[in-house]
Every structure is written in C-alpha cells, then in structure tokens.
Design an enzyme around this catalytic site. Sequence first.
Site, PDB file in Angstrom:
ATOM      1  CG  ASN A 179      -0.226  -0.197   2.453  1.00 11.82           C
ATOM      2  OD1 ASN A 179       0.539  -0.828   2.487  1.00 11.82           O
ATOM      3  ND2 ASN A 179      -1.059   0.753   3.431  1.00 11.82           N
ATOM      4  CD  GLU A 227       5.332  -0.615  12.762  1.00 13.89           C
ATOM      5  OE1 GLU A 227       4.022  -0.308  13.397  1.00 13.89           O
ATOM      6  OE2 GLU A 227       6.255   0.039  13.391  1.00 13.89           O
ATOM      7  CB  CYS A 285      -2.006   0.327   8.191  1.00 13.07           C
ATOM      8  SG  CYS A 285      -0.560   1.379   8.406  1.00 13.07           S
ATOM      9  CD  GLU A 304      10.397  -0.834  13.092  1.00 14.20           C
ATOM     10  OE1 GLU A 304      11.309  -0.136  12.060  1.00 14.20           O
ATOM     11  OE2 GLU A 304      10.218  -1.829  12.657  1.00 14.20           O
TER      12      GLU A 304
END
Length: 486
Positions: free
Chosen positions: A154, A252, A285, A460
């Site tokens: 994406n 993630e 996301c 992160e």
Amino acid sequence: MIEVEGVKIDTRHWIGGERVPSVRKFPDISPIDEAHLGDIDAGGAAEADRAVAAARATFPEWAGKTAAERGAILRRVADGIDERREDLARVETRDNGSLLRSHRRGVMPRVAMNFRFFADYAETLAHPDLEVRGHRERITYDPAGVTAIITPWNAPLMLATWRIGPALAAGNTVVLKPPEWAPLTASLLADIAHEAGLPAGVFNVVQGTGAEAGAPLTRHPGISRLSFTGSVPTAGVIAAAAAPNIVPLSFELGGKSPLLVFADCDLDLAVDLAVEQFDNAGQVCLGACRLLVQEGIAEEFTARVVERARALVQGDPRDEKTDVGALVSRQHFERVSGFVERALTGGAKALLGGGPNTGLGGLYYSPTILAGAEPGSEILTEEVFGPVLTIQTFKDEDQGVRMANDTRFGLAATLVTGDPERAERVSARLNAGTVWVNCFFVRDLGAPFGGSGKSGIGREGGTYSFDFYCDVKNTVFSPDGWRSHG
Ligand code: NAD
C-alpha cells in the site's frame, strides 16, 4: 529490464552488488487498467540464502564504519531519491494505483527523509553513563547483524525505507523482500543506493511472493532482526517461522481505527478528517474507517460527510485532479466487495456507494459509507482496507470510548472535540499506539510508531528504531583493578 512510465527498471534481484536472475517469473499488473507491466524475477530459498550470505559477508565492513561514515553515504542515497523523485512517483503510482500527486508532494520527500533523519539520529545516539557503587556503566548501541525487511504494497517504498534507513544507519546490512503486488520501486532503490556508493551486499533485494521468497528469509538462521509490515495472519506465520532462531521481531500490522467525533467539536474539522479517510482508496493501515459520532450532531455530520465524499473525484491516479484511485488488485477488489455485500445483506444501508464504480469499471470501487451495521458484525470488526467507512452513534463519553476501544486492533485512534479537558481524559483512555487529537497523520520520525493489541509488536521511530535494530550493550567498569601484575 522493463519500461514503466518511461522509466527503465531492472527487475532482477539485487544481491551482493549484482543483478541476479531467476528462471521463474511472476506477472506485475497495474491497478489503473489491469495492464501487464512486466514479468518480475521470482526468488525462492536459493536467492534468500544468497542474499543473506552476501549481507553477512559485508556486515563487518559496514558495521565497522563510524556513524558519520555511514551517514555520509545514506545522505547521498537521500539525494539520489530526491533527484529521481518524479521517476519514483510515476512508477509507484503505476504499480500500486496510489495518487501521483501524493507521491510527488508528500510520500517521496518522506522516502528521502527516512535516510537523512536516521543518518543524523545515529550520529547523536548516546546514552549517558550510569554509576553504581563507584562503577561506571557505559551503554552502547551495536549493530545487530543482517536485518530482513518484508513490506506490503500500500505504500511500498515509504514503508520499506523507514525500516531500511535506521537499520543501515545503525550499521546493519539488509535483505528486503518487497510486495509482489508492487515490486518496482524497490528495484529502483537498489540502483540509487549503488550509485550513492553503498558497498556491495549492504542492501539486497529479493523479489518474489511471500510464500516462496519471504518465507525462507523469515526462517533463515543467518538473520538477526526481522521487521515485518503487513497483515495479522501473515504475521502469525512469520512469528512461528522466526521463533526457532529466536530472532527479534518488529511487527507493524493492521488496524480498525476509530474517528471519535464529540458534539462539542469543530464540525468542519470533523468532516474534513472523515473525508480524508478515503485517501489511497482507504488502503491505509491507520485509516480511521470507523466513524463514531455523538448523538445530537450525528445527522448533520453524516449528511455533510456523505455530501463531501460524493464530490470526490475517482479515476486514474496519475491525474492531478483525482482524489480516489483504484484498488491494488483483482483479488483485493473481490475481498473488499465481499465485505460490503455481506454488510448490506446483514442489514447495513449504503449512504454512499456500496459497490464497484460501474462507470469506470476495472478495479475502481466507489467511496462507500455504511450505516446501521449489526453490532459485532465483520464490517465493524475486520480490516476491509478499501474506501469503506462505517458510521455509528454514541450517547456519551463513556459509550464513545467503549465503542472506540471495542476492537482487537490498536494502531491509531483520532478524536475530535472542542474541550481540552475531554481531550486529555479520552486520549488517556484510548487503546492505540498513536492518538490524534483534532488532527490526523501528523508524526515526527522521532516519535514511536506501532500498534497495541493485534496491530503489532514493538515501536519504530527515533530511538525506538535503534533499540530494535541494535544490540544494546551495557559495559560495567570497576573503579579498581587497573594495576597489572608486577
Ligand atoms: P500481507 O501480510 O499479505 O503481505 C505483506 C508482505 O508479506 C508481502 O511482501 C508478502 O509477500 C509477504 N508475505 C506473505 N506471506 C509471507 C510468508 N509466509 N512469509 C514471509 N513473507 C510473507 O499484507 P498486504 O496485503 O501486502 O498488506 C496489507 C496489510 O498490511 C494490511 O493488514 C495493513 O493494515 C498492513 N499494513 C500495516 C502498516 C503498519 O505500519 N502498521 C502499514 C501498511 C500496511
């Protein structure tokens, strides 16, 4: 070598500073018109092995450089990205269907920044010495080894580089497995890194599918870190594959984030933030796809969001006027369609859209807003990852927070309120890695990013990246014992 949007791309793997072919290939299809862009080399265990071996061989040399020496090369990579910004933007758009205007203005500058920021950060990385009973404790950040990085389609280059940047700045070497639905910009990055003077083997790219090229990398005993960005089911498979080697993971993953709109808010802002969720055709996301609005303003908010979303321009993402492009692949299109069809069958009403954009055909799915979905139904609980928002109402703050937190994910949450005290109370109660108050998508690269619950493991960004990509070491010096024998 293929040519896409006038840009020549060598799509063979990039291993140990050489282009490496595979006999088998996989097709790369553009979401814009389902055109076949070319056949990409399909790696497997042999290519993964070779890439890990190359990365291991170069590791001592790269790890042995100072942060400043590594930083100088990484800043040249950033310069190369800036120089090729238009190429990268055009190729990414053709490959994954996201908006060209977003790549030109926001995404590609950020890709370059992923190298500059972490190069700078590594140079300042220091922990003050501690002292215990007269002993001095020195805390240092040592490079961990070979980092495997696996990324989704994406935002392929952005998501890859925001792991590659800190991993390399920390002194690790990297093997990247790009997404098979958008593999092209990774190949261009290999050229840019090479031209910038990154030594052979420091950065490697193995193209291929998850099962064939990704899986051998995740179970490889030669890797020391694994950073994965993608879906929850894949994360489970990867965690099991990496477990025997005790490889530290950064995950993630997906989300089902809420936009919590209180009656005391600036309604114009709330409507803007709601409509922004159609960015990248909802394939984001951290997108706030669950609109939760307080009774009292629900009718007006809903009417205004529907009106604004109806005016969004859908079409070819290369056109600067386009707001919403196509979905990434036929398979994903069917998945999104299935979610909406089942929601409608289950009693939800489409206030907007509710199906494919028949005027455009292909992989264009109409911006969709659904109301009246059955509580607990999949449209409210599963990640759709398309241009589909749901609207639900809540009575008071307690109920709003409960509904916002009623998810197994916890990537992000956004709240809109005109009351600073409410903002403090509610933000403290929301379970999410990032909470935005009266804003969305703003984040410094030094801030932690990651998810709670099923949205991930670890954080992160800034020092959090270096905590992950480094072996953090404590060396304790005694005040005594400096005299040698005799
Ligand atoms: P995916 O999990 O299907 O694939 C992601 C990557 O994993 C791809 O490169 C794929 O080839 C690889 N892969 C698949 N199976 C594998 C295996 N067995 N071993 C090793 N690698 C394997 O996800 P996707 O459909 O590409 O991406 C969409 C998902 O990514 C969504 O859930 C989205 O929320 C998530 N995402 C999360 C973030 C974040 O930062 N939290 C950012 C973007 C996307």
